[in-house]
Design an enzyme around this catalytic site. Structure first.
Site, short mmCIF file in Angstrom:
data_model
loop_
_atom_site.label_atom_id
_atom_site.label_comp_id
_atom_site.label_asym_id
_atom_site.label_seq_id
_atom_site.Cartn_x
_atom_site.Cartn_y
_atom_site.Cartn_z
N HIS A 22 -42.40 -16.61 -29.28
CA HIS A 22 -41.05 -16.83 -28.75
C HIS A 22 -39.96 -16.79 -29.82
O HIS A 22 -38.84 -16.41 -29.54
CB HIS A 22 -40.98 -18.19 -28.04
CG HIS A 22 -41.63 -18.19 -26.69
ND1 HIS A 22 -40.94 -18.37 -25.52
CD2 HIS A 22 -42.91 -18.01 -26.33
CE1 HIS A 22 -41.76 -18.32 -24.50
NE2 HIS A 22 -42.98 -18.11 -24.96
N ASP A 119 -33.96 -20.72 -25.39
CA ASP A 119 -35.11 -20.17 -24.68
C ASP A 119 -35.01 -20.72 -23.25
O ASP A 119 -34.67 -21.89 -23.05
CB ASP A 119 -36.40 -20.65 -25.35
CG ASP A 119 -37.61 -19.86 -24.89
OD1 ASP A 119 -38.19 -19.16 -25.73
OD2 ASP A 119 -37.98 -19.94 -23.70
O1 LIG Z 1 -52.70 -8.90 -35.92
C1 LIG Z 1 -51.66 -9.06 -35.27
C2 LIG Z 1 -51.60 -9.79 -34.05
C3 LIG Z 1 -50.39 -9.90 -33.41
N1 LIG Z 1 -49.26 -9.33 -33.94
C4 LIG Z 1 -47.97 -9.46 -33.25
O2 LIG Z 1 -47.91 -10.68 -32.55
C5 LIG Z 1 -47.17 -10.52 -31.35
C6 LIG Z 1 -48.00 -11.04 -30.20
O3 LIG Z 1 -47.15 -11.22 -29.10
P1 LIG Z 1 -47.63 -11.14 -27.58
O4 LIG Z 1 -48.34 -9.89 -27.34
O5 LIG Z 1 -46.46 -11.38 -26.71
O6 LIG Z 1 -48.73 -12.25 -27.44
P2 LIG Z 1 -48.71 -13.86 -27.65
O7 LIG Z 1 -48.50 -14.17 -29.04
O8 LIG Z 1 -49.95 -14.33 -27.01
O9 LIG Z 1 -47.41 -14.28 -26.76
C7 LIG Z 1 -47.06 -15.41 -25.99
O10 LIG Z 1 -45.70 -15.15 -25.64
C8 LIG Z 1 -45.48 -13.95 -24.88
C9 LIG Z 1 -43.98 -13.77 -24.69
O11 LIG Z 1 -43.42 -14.81 -24.01
C10 LIG Z 1 -46.25 -14.04 -23.56
O12 LIG Z 1 -46.09 -12.83 -22.84
C11 LIG Z 1 -47.73 -14.30 -23.85
O13 LIG Z 1 -48.45 -14.45 -22.64
C12 LIG Z 1 -47.89 -15.55 -24.71
O14 LIG Z 1 -49.25 -15.79 -25.00
C13 LIG Z 1 -46.86 -9.04 -31.19
O15 LIG Z 1 -45.52 -8.80 -31.55
C14 LIG Z 1 -47.79 -8.38 -32.19
O16 LIG Z 1 -47.25 -7.21 -32.77
C15 LIG Z 1 -49.33 -8.62 -35.11
O17 LIG Z 1 -48.33 -8.08 -35.59
N2 LIG Z 1 -50.52 -8.52 -35.74
#
Ligand SMILES: O=c1ccn([C@@H]2O[C@H](COP(=O)(O)OP(=O)(O)O[C@H]3O[C@H](CO)[C@@H](O)[C@H](O)[C@H]3O)[C@@H](O)[C@H]2O)c(=O)[nH]1
Length: 453
Positions: A22, A119
């Protein structure tokens, strides 16, 4: 709270959520707004731990001030291991901590608050905005579909009945744009799961206050992606501004360091051949799904790049890491946006967190979806049945044959070709949306005016 006169020295106060993904998306937009309006001051509040994540990615404008907020964990507190304990502690303390920190920031900067941006989760924000007599703008860091579901929660409960079975395939066809979304795809806390948990109640309240109290809601999406849902929400909220994808509208100042050589490794692979695997920052598959995924990769010989923390490697089959050394790269963190944009990547095995879905679209990569919680099932359903740019794994869990089947369809069959074509079109629409005259660009400018005028 409508504004009556132009503000000469705006002071925009921003409350971010320190969990999941977030912080960075909201910060990116705020930083870009700050760039546009040097005479405005932007005070950004989040926990110290979460604030740290933004310093590595963004060069902050001189008119952005970042404040560390209490994480809600009392001194000497011993964690009990309860589900979402850290989140609950933070949320319980949040109204009071924000109030106190806000006072401190006004005293420190000498500038009264002129606008509150938070948020969308923060149910207490409208009350604070009303007290200060300033507008409240809410940021939804996910898709139009998920905000629509929270907005329609009362209607969904009345129409489909609280506690409907989680496996229910009935569609939400009475809600605009949701004719392919099934009851089973809903986030927990809408119809099933613990409806009384702090989180469920918070989201329920959010749906109501956004409509009644927000001066605008801006979301990390673009109008062309979900036009029916977006138009419906636009007709209901005071202002619904799709200003995304945030990472394209407000790109990071620095490209993340590729400490594990992911891009160099991808350079050596054939175009469209590699499976990228990442389950985001919160979810981890249950232990028994690791061998299933690993065996599917071994059986198909699909080259893979897997974002996997070292502690989770124990769940892989014995010898897997060694035997697949020439087939794959397993690292604790990948520069995901850049990896998905690399021409060698042909498919993304994902939990369907919203940022991951957007990044996959930006990279033109079809998805294999293994959602876990919250909005992820909604996103996965949309990927498969609305946009037709991916497949959900059969039965909702990773099995060897299920993954082999999805890899086969996406990488080698006609179905995959069509998905690549579909995702390429969505990618083009995203690129157009952020250009001057594009929908997201115009919405960003409208947001900028609301925040600072
Ligand atoms: O090795 C990695 C792993 C992750 N990422 C980044 O981490 C972020 C992950 O974000 P997202 O795909 O949205 O997953 P979550 O971190 O699980 O996000 C939470 O927040 C999101 C936005 O509100 C929701 O949609 C999800 O369900 C919730 O779990 C992305 O930008 C990825 O590029 C990396 O760069 N490298």
């Amino acid at each position: 709270m409508p504004r009556t006169a132009a503000v000469i020295h705006p002071h925009v106060v921003v409350f971010a959520i320190p969990f999941g993904s977030h912080v960075t998306p909201l910060f990116s937009i705020i930083n870009r707004l700050a760039n546009f309006y040097p005479n405005a001051l932007f005070s950004f509040f989040c926990t110290q731990k979460a604030n740290k994540t933004i310093f590595s990615t963004y060069r902050m404008g001189p008119n952005v001030k970042v404040f560390d907020l209490w994480d809600g964990i009392p001194e000497g507190y011993v964690f009990t291991g309860k589900h979402q304990e850290e989140i609950e502690l933070f949320m319980k303390a949040a109204p009071e901590s924000f109030r106190n920190s806000l006072k401190a920031s006004v005293a420190e900067t000498g500038r009264e608050v002129t606008c509150l941006v938070t948020d969308a989760f923060y149910w207490f924000a409208p009350e604070m905005a009303e007290e200060m007599k300033v507008p409240w703008l809410a940021c939804w860091t996910a898709a139009a579909t998920s905000i629509s579901v929270h907005f329609y929660t009362d209607f969904i409960r009345e129409t489909y009945g609280v506690g409907g079975p989680a496996g229910n395939e009935e569609t939400l066809n009475l809600i605009p744009g949701m004719s392919k979304i099934q009851i089973a795809d809903l986030p927990e806390g809408v119809l099933f799961g613990n409806l009384e948990s702090l989180f469920s109640e918070m989201l329920h309240k959010m749906g109501r206050v956004l409509l009644a109290k927000s001066d605008a809601v801006f979301i990390n999406s673009y109008e062309e992606l979900d036009p029916i849902i977006t138009n419906d929400l636009k007709s209901r909220f005071k202002q619904l501004l799709s200003t995304g994808p945030f990472n394209l509208v407000a790109p990071p100042s620095t490209v993340p360091a590729d400490t594990h050589g992911c891009l160099a490794w991808l350079d050596k692979q054939k175009p469209g051949s590699v499976a990228c695997i990442s389950f985001g920052s919160v979810a981890t598959p249950p232990p028994h799904e690791f061998p299933a995924l690993a065996e599917a990769l071994e059986a198909t010989k699909v080259p893979f790049i897997w974002s996997l923390k070292d502690h989770a490697k124990v769940h892989l089959p014995n010898g897997f890491v060694d035997t697949t050394k020439s087939q794959g790269l397993i690292v604790p963190w990948i520069p995901q946006t850049e990896v998905l944009a690399h021409s060698a990547v042909g498919v993304f095995i994902t939990h369907c967190g919203w940022n991951s879905v957007l990044e996959s679209i930006e990279g033109g990569v079809p998805m294999i979806c293994r959602p876990f919680f919250g909005d992820q099932r909604l996103n996965a359903r949309t990927v498969q049945d609305v946009w037709e740019i991916g497949l959900k794994v059969e039965g909702g869990v990773l099995t060897k044959n299920g993954v082999i089947d999805c890899l086969d369809h996406i990488l080698w069959q006609e179905k995959g070709k069509k998905m690549r074509e579909n995702v390429r079109l969505l990618k083009e629409l995203a690129e157009r949306a952020i250009e001057p005259e594009g929908s997201s660009y115009k919405n960003f400018m409208a947001l900028a005016e609301l925040v600072t005028s």
